[in-house]
Design a protein around this motif. Structure first.
Motif, PDB file in Angstrom:
ATOM      1  N   ASN A   2       0.840  -1.192   0.000  1.00 20.98           N
ATOM      2  CA  ASN A   2       0.000   0.000   0.000  1.00 20.98           C
ATOM      3  C   ASN A   2       0.878   1.245   0.000  1.00 20.98           C
ATOM      4  O   ASN A   2       1.729   1.405   0.879  1.00 20.98           O
ATOM      5  CB  ASN A   2      -0.918   0.011   1.226  1.00 20.98           C
ATOM      6  CG  ASN A   2      -1.945  -1.097   1.179  1.00 20.98           C
ATOM      7  OD1 ASN A   2      -2.537  -1.362   0.140  1.00 20.98           O
ATOM      8  ND2 ASN A   2      -2.173  -1.754   2.307  1.00 20.98           N
ATOM      9  N   ILE A   3       0.654   2.123  -0.973  1.00 24.90           N
ATOM     10  CA  ILE A   3       1.433   3.355  -1.050  1.00 24.90           C
ATOM     11  C   ILE A   3       0.741   4.415  -0.201  1.00 24.90           C
ATOM     12  O   ILE A   3      -0.371   4.859  -0.515  1.00 24.90           O
ATOM     13  CB  ILE A   3       1.581   3.852  -2.500  1.00 24.90           C
ATOM     14  CG1 ILE A   3       2.166   2.743  -3.386  1.00 24.90           C
ATOM     15  CG2 ILE A   3       2.463   5.100  -2.535  1.00 24.90           C
ATOM     16  CD1 ILE A   3       3.524   2.247  -2.969  1.00 24.90           C
ATOM     17  N   GLY A   4       1.405   4.778   0.884  1.00 27.42           N
ATOM     18  CA  GLY A   4       0.887   5.809   1.763  1.00 27.42           C
ATOM     19  C   GLY A   4       1.564   7.129   1.469  1.00 27.42           C
ATOM     20  O   GLY A   4       1.713   7.531   0.315  1.00 27.42           O
ATOM     21  N   HIS A  46       5.767   4.694   2.528  1.00 27.97           N
ATOM     22  CA  HIS A  46       5.358   6.081   2.746  1.00 27.97           C
ATOM     23  C   HIS A  46       6.402   7.034   2.155  1.00 27.97           C
ATOM     24  O   HIS A  46       7.422   7.314   2.796  1.00 27.97           O
ATOM     25  CB  HIS A  46       5.219   6.357   4.244  1.00 27.97           C
ATOM     26  CG  HIS A  46       4.155   5.553   4.914  1.00 27.97           C
ATOM     27  ND1 HIS A  46       2.812   5.815   4.755  1.00 27.97           N
ATOM     28  CD2 HIS A  46       4.240   4.479   5.747  1.00 27.97           C
ATOM     29  CE1 HIS A  46       2.103   4.954   5.467  1.00 27.97           C
ATOM     30  NE2 HIS A  46       2.947   4.127   6.062  1.00 27.97           N
ATOM     31  N   PRO A  47       6.170   7.563   0.970  1.00 26.50           N
ATOM     32  CA  PRO A  47       7.128   8.501   0.381  1.00 26.50           C
ATOM     33  C   PRO A  47       6.956   9.919   0.923  1.00 26.50           C
ATOM     34  O   PRO A  47       5.853  10.343   1.295  1.00 26.50           O
ATOM     35  CB  PRO A  47       6.788   8.481  -1.114  1.00 26.50           C
ATOM     36  CG  PRO A  47       5.836   7.345  -1.302  1.00 26.50           C
ATOM     37  CD  PRO A  47       5.144   7.162   0.009  1.00 26.50           C
ATOM     38  N   GLY A  48       8.076  10.644   0.935  1.00 23.97           N
ATOM     39  CA  GLY A  48       8.033  12.080   1.108  1.00 23.97           C
ATOM     40  C   GLY A  48       7.784  12.727  -0.242  1.00 23.97           C
ATOM     41  O   GLY A  48       6.946  12.264  -1.010  1.00 23.97           O
ATOM     42  N   MET A  49       8.545  13.750  -0.568  1.00 25.89           N
ATOM     43  CA  MET A  49       8.298  14.504  -1.797  1.00 25.89           C
ATOM     44  C   MET A  49       8.909  13.801  -3.001  1.00 25.89           C
ATOM     45  O   MET A  49      10.126  13.641  -3.100  1.00 25.89           O
ATOM     46  CB  MET A  49       8.846  15.926  -1.645  1.00 25.89           C
ATOM     47  CG  MET A  49       8.154  16.693  -0.529  1.00 25.89           C
ATOM     48  SD  MET A  49       8.896  18.286  -0.142  1.00 25.89           S
ATOM     49  CE  MET A  49       8.190  19.292  -1.440  1.00 25.89           C
ATOM     50  N   VAL A  50       8.031  13.350  -3.902  1.00 23.93           N
ATOM     51  CA  VAL A  50       8.425  12.635  -5.114  1.00 23.93           C
ATOM     52  C   VAL A  50       7.954  13.457  -6.308  1.00 23.93           C
ATOM     53  O   VAL A  50       6.771  13.806  -6.392  1.00 23.93           O
ATOM     54  CB  VAL A  50       7.781  11.236  -5.190  1.00 23.93           C
ATOM     55  CG1 VAL A  50       8.333  10.464  -6.386  1.00 23.93           C
ATOM     56  CG2 VAL A  50       7.983  10.466  -3.903  1.00 23.93           C
TER      57      VAL A  50
END
Length: 252
Positions: free
Chosen positions: A137-139, A182-186
């Motif tokens: 799951n991409i959070g 959980h990505p930050g700024m992409v």
């Protein structure tokens, strides 16, 4: 048959990067997205380059009835999904709660929470029958902290974080892994979508520092998927070096 990965939001950004990386690893792909022309282009390229099979599904994860239909009518051998990447998600607007656009709220809730659930319900059922599988799951950093004017978007990603934990508990008896990324700024189309096509405003989000790119997240996902059977990466928070929190960024 080789392993199968089903990727939502596969027509661009992180979803597209995952499609390329998993194709390199020999996975057959089910690519689900709204933009049929982009899906067709990606599918054709990957099938030719890596000699894999690709199923394209033009659909919106918000449409519960259609999602059920397009998934359940897949051929039986395509339902043996090994990896589900719930990537489809978006942000709309950046307004304080009293000035928020309720249509934007509905779009974010319907996509980021309900859409993820609609796909996961069907595919997790297949995985339960197989007694194996891995759900990614991409959070977002927005699921870990709340920032000014992020209100509803942050709420949807906090909901995804709760669902990560709930899925992991519910699916544990069936040998199914669940991982949260959980990505930050992409730098993808994310900010362009948030600002409704205003590319100059979107570009300013990434001014003065080097953000993550979609490939960075795809590689993190592959790391989680490629661990031995007894290892699960529960949760991974990935930030650019220049970013400390959702809103603390070192810009040149």
């Amino acid at each position: 048959m080789a392993k199968i990965a089903l990727i939502t939001g596969a027509s661009s950004g992180i979803g597209e990067a995952c499609a390329h990386l998993f194709a390199q690893q020999g996975y057959h792909l089910i690519l689900l997205g709204r933009r049929e022309n982009l899906l067709e282009k990606i599918a054709h390229h990957l099938a030719d380059k890596y000699a894999i099979e690709v199923k394209k599904i033009q659909a919106d994860v918000r449409d519960k009835e259609n999602i059920n239909y397009v998934l359940e009518t897949l051929p039986a051998n395509w339902k043996n999904v090994d990896v589900l990447i719930n990537n489809a998600g978006l942000s709309q607007g950046l307004d304080p709660i009293d000035k928020g656009n309720t249509d934007d709220w509905d779009t974010m809730i319907d996509t980021n929470i309900k859409g993820l659930l609609y796909v996961s319900k069907v595919v997790s059922g297949w995985m339960v029958e197989q007694k194996k599988g891995h759900i990614i799951n991409i959070g977002s950093i927005a699921g870990k902290e709340v920032y000014a004017n992020g209100n509803v978007y942050c709420a949807t990603k906090h909901a995804v974080e709760a669902l990560n934990q709930g899925m992991r508990i519910d699916l544990l008896p069936h040998g199914i892994k669940v991982t949260a990324i959980h990505p930050g700024m992409v730098e993808t189309e994310f900010s362009i979508v948030r600002f409704k096509g205003d590319e100059s405003r979107a570009k300013k989000v990434y001014d003065g520092f080097e953000p993550l790119i979609a490939q960075d997240i795809a590689e993190a996902i592959w790391f989680a998927v490629s661990r031995p059977p007894h290892v699960n990466i529960n949760d991974m928070l990935i930030m650019p070096t220049a970013q400390a929190t959702a809103t603390t960024v070192k810009r040149d």
